[in-house]
Motif scaffolding. Structure first.
Motif, PDB file in Angstrom:
ATOM      1  N   GLY A   1       0.889  -1.291  -0.057  1.00  0.00           N
ATOM      2  CA  GLY A   1       0.083  -0.121   0.066  1.00  0.00           C
ATOM      3  C   GLY A   1       0.723   1.375   0.063  1.00  0.00           C
ATOM      4  N   PHE A   2       0.335   2.526  -0.381  1.00  0.00           N
ATOM      5  CA  PHE A   2       0.973   3.686  -0.372  1.00  0.00           C
ATOM      6  C   PHE A   2       0.864   4.172   1.187  1.00  0.00           C
ATOM      7  CE2 PHE A   2       0.267   8.290  -0.472  1.00  0.00           C
ATOM      8  CZ  PHE A   2       1.637   8.649  -0.920  1.00  0.00           C
TER       9      PHE A   2
ATOM     10  N   LEU B   1      -5.565  -1.224   3.657  1.00  0.00           N
ATOM     11  CA  LEU B   1      -6.107   0.079   3.083  1.00  0.00           C
ATOM     12  C   LEU B   1      -6.983  -0.277   2.268  1.00  0.00           C
ATOM     13  CD1 LEU B   1      -2.430   1.858   2.801  1.00  0.00           C
ATOM     14  CD2 LEU B   1      -3.811   1.403   5.044  1.00  0.00           C
ATOM     15  N   THR B   2      -8.218   0.459   2.342  1.00  0.00           N
ATOM     16  CA  THR B   2      -9.147   0.350   1.419  1.00  0.00           C
ATOM     17  C   THR B   2      -9.586   1.885   0.976  1.00  0.00           C
ATOM     18  OG1 THR B   2     -10.672   0.167   3.094  1.00  0.00           O
ATOM     19  CG2 THR B   2      -9.902  -1.771   2.056  1.00  0.00           C
ATOM     20  N   LEU B   3     -10.128   2.147  -0.343  1.00  0.00           N
ATOM     21  CA  LEU B   3     -10.684   3.394  -0.579  1.00  0.00           C
ATOM     22  C   LEU B   3     -12.227   3.113  -1.024  1.00  0.00           C
ATOM     23  CD1 LEU B   3     -10.429   6.506  -0.927  1.00  0.00           C
ATOM     24  CD2 LEU B   3      -9.441   5.863  -3.075  1.00  0.00           C
ATOM     25  N   PHE B   4     -13.019   3.459  -0.432  1.00  0.00           N
ATOM     26  CA  PHE B   4     -14.476   3.251  -0.690  1.00  0.00           C
ATOM     27  C   PHE B   4     -14.825   2.029  -1.175  1.00  0.00           C
ATOM     28  CE2 PHE B   4     -13.660   7.870  -2.215  1.00  0.00           C
ATOM     29  CZ  PHE B   4     -14.040   8.627  -1.019  1.00  0.00           C
ATOM     30  N   GLY B   5     -14.256   0.891  -0.355  1.00  0.00           N
ATOM     31  CA  GLY B   5     -14.571  -0.338  -0.504  1.00  0.00           C
ATOM     32  C   GLY B   5     -13.612  -1.097  -1.372  1.00  0.00           C
ATOM     33  N   SER B   6     -12.645  -0.378  -2.165  1.00  0.00           N
ATOM     34  CA  SER B   6     -11.677  -0.979  -3.032  1.00  0.00           C
ATOM     35  C   SER B   6     -10.414  -1.197  -2.239  1.00  0.00           C
ATOM     36  CB  SER B   6     -11.489  -0.298  -4.251  1.00  0.00           C
ATOM     37  OG  SER B   6     -12.632   0.115  -5.059  1.00  0.00           O
TER      38      SER B   6
ATOM     39  N   VAL C   1      -6.569  -1.312  -1.851  1.00  0.00           N
ATOM     40  CA  VAL C   1      -5.519  -0.421  -2.150  1.00  0.00           C
ATOM     41  C   VAL C   1      -4.186  -0.963  -1.985  1.00  0.00           C
ATOM     42  CG1 VAL C   1      -6.962   1.582  -2.814  1.00  0.00           C
ATOM     43  CG2 VAL C   1      -5.867   1.486  -0.544  1.00  0.00           C
ATOM     44  N   GLY C   2      -3.973  -1.870  -0.919  1.00  0.00           N
ATOM     45  CA  GLY C   2      -2.844  -2.321  -0.504  1.00  0.00           C
ATOM     46  C   GLY C   2      -2.771  -2.656   0.990  1.00  0.00           C
TER      47      GLY C   2
ATOM     48  N   PRO D   1      -5.659  10.478   3.662  1.00  0.00           N
ATOM     49  CA  PRO D   1      -6.617  10.402   5.029  1.00  0.00           C
ATOM     50  C   PRO D   1      -8.070   9.613   4.370  1.00  0.00           C
ATOM     51  CG  PRO D   1      -5.764  12.496   4.734  1.00  0.00           C
ATOM     52  CD  PRO D   1      -5.312  12.054   3.500  1.00  0.00           C
ATOM     53  N   LEU D   2      -8.320   9.609   3.411  1.00  0.00           N
ATOM     54  CA  LEU D   2      -9.585   9.092   2.803  1.00  0.00           C
ATOM     55  C   LEU D   2      -9.402   7.640   2.875  1.00  0.00           C
ATOM     56  CD1 LEU D   2     -10.650  11.014  -0.269  1.00  0.00           C
ATOM     57  CD2 LEU D   2     -11.676  11.065   1.977  1.00  0.00           C
ATOM     58  N   PHE D   3      -8.210   6.888   3.075  1.00  0.00           N
ATOM     59  CA  PHE D   3      -8.006   5.393   3.192  1.00  0.00           C
ATOM     60  C   PHE D   3      -8.469   4.824   4.270  1.00  0.00           C
ATOM     61  CE2 PHE D   3      -4.162   4.952  -0.106  1.00  0.00           C
ATOM     62  CZ  PHE D   3      -5.152   5.348  -0.920  1.00  0.00           C
ATOM     63  N   MET D   4      -9.222   3.905   4.487  1.00  0.00           N
ATOM     64  CA  MET D   4      -9.739   3.074   5.554  1.00  0.00           C
ATOM     65  C   MET D   4      -8.744   2.172   5.920  1.00  0.00           C
ATOM     66  SD  MET D   4     -12.536   4.667   6.455  1.00  0.00           S
ATOM     67  CE  MET D   4     -13.093   3.752   7.590  1.00  0.00           C
ATOM     68  N   ARG D   5      -8.516   2.135   7.241  1.00  0.00           N
ATOM     69  CA  ARG D   5      -7.217   1.076   7.677  1.00  0.00           C
ATOM     70  C   ARG D   5      -7.541   0.016   8.637  1.00  0.00           C
ATOM     71  NH1 ARG D   5      -5.642   6.531   7.339  1.00  0.00           N
ATOM     72  NH2 ARG D   5      -6.196   6.656   9.575  1.00  0.00           N
TER      73      ARG D   5
END
Length: 284
Positions: free
Chosen positions: A6-7, A64-69, A71-72, A84-88
């Motif tokens: 993830g980033f 890490l997820t972004l709006f259900g996707s 991301v790493g 900050p929008l990434f859910m952890r």
């Protein structure tokens, strides 16, 4: 879905940029009340960036997820910063173990037995653990007990008398452990779980047949011991007769040999110490 990196960036570097801006904005806004647009922009920037900080402990991963996707996953330890929008979601990568419940199952000979196992496992793919199953910890527990039940029904408790090399639950712990580990690993691979070890912690006949099976084991042990005693006794008698003949100590006809063999076998194979009887007359 496989795990990817993830980033995120070093949180300490990001803090060197955010904290000075926060301090300047606070001084201008609270002390002079004349910070104007610069102070307002600084405060908004700090408020937006601050939720991006998070901490990663050793042997821990952040999914890490972004709006259900997806991301790493971030595994680098320490203070990190990401969008900050990434859910952890925190996933422990530490090695864990548990003991399964004692279950009653029939072995492949139909005998009811009680069995339990200790399983050592850890998460190796965080993406599969989170997204392939609903609850990976519950999945590990249920599938492990299912594998223990299936393995126990595939082998006998004790090897059969005519197949001494047969793999059995009680007599081949190393082979059974390897088979159990492979069985559990095959079930848990889809959830990103690696099984490090699996061993039987409890193995016994069920209570309803435990007494009968104990008598059977005792009888088998007695028979095996008796067979060994008889083999040894026959060898000793044969050696005694050969020694007497070679040294020409006494010449025995067939009837005397039979009488001597009978006496020696009684002495060597008896359960109790023999009582000597002195014959003061002729053998006949």
């Amino acid at each position: 879905m496989n795990e990817t990196s993830g980033f995120s960036i070093n949180g300490y570097v990001m803090a060197l940029l955010v904290l000075p801006a926060l301090q300047i904005a606070t001084v201008l806004w609270l002390l002079t009340w004349q910070g104007g647009l610069v102070a307002l922009v600084a405060i908004i920037l700090v408020a937006v960036l601050w939720p991006g900080f998070f901490m990663v402990q050793p042997n821990q991963g952040k999914v890490l997820t972004l709006f259900g996707s997806y991301v790493g996953t971030e595994r680098r330890t320490g203070l990190r910063w990401t969008i900050p929008l990434f859910m952890r979601r925190t996933i422990s990568l530490r090695i864990r173990n548990f003991e399964s419940a004692r279950i009653k199952v029939n072995d492949n000979q139909g005998n009811p037995i009680e069995i339990a196992a200790i399983i050592v496992w850890s998460v190796t793919d965080t993406a599969e653990a989170v997204f392939e199953v609903d609850n990976y910890e519950s999945f590990v527990t249920i599938q492990s007990e299912s594998a223990v039940r299936h393995m126990a029904s595939s082998f006998p408790y004790d090897p059969r008398d005519d197949e001494q090399s047969e793999v059995a639950l009680r007599s081949h712990p190393a082979e059974i452990s390897a088979s159990l580990q492979e069985e559990i690993q095959a079930r848990l691979a889809r959830a990103g779980i690696t099984v490090h070890e699996a061993r039987i912690s409890h193995l016994a006949y069920a209570q309803e047949i435990a007494s009968a099976m104990l008598q059977r084991q005792q009888a088998a042990a007695i028979i095996a011991a008796r067979a060994q005693i008889v083999d040894g006794a026959v060898g000793m008698v044969e050696m005694a007769l050969r020694k007497l003949a070679d040294d020409q100590i006494v010449e025995l006809d067939d009837e005397r040999k039979a009488h001597m063999v009978s006496n020696l076998l009684v002495v060597l194979c008896g359960d109790k110490a023999p009582q000597p009887v002195v014959n003061s007359g002729s053998l006949y």
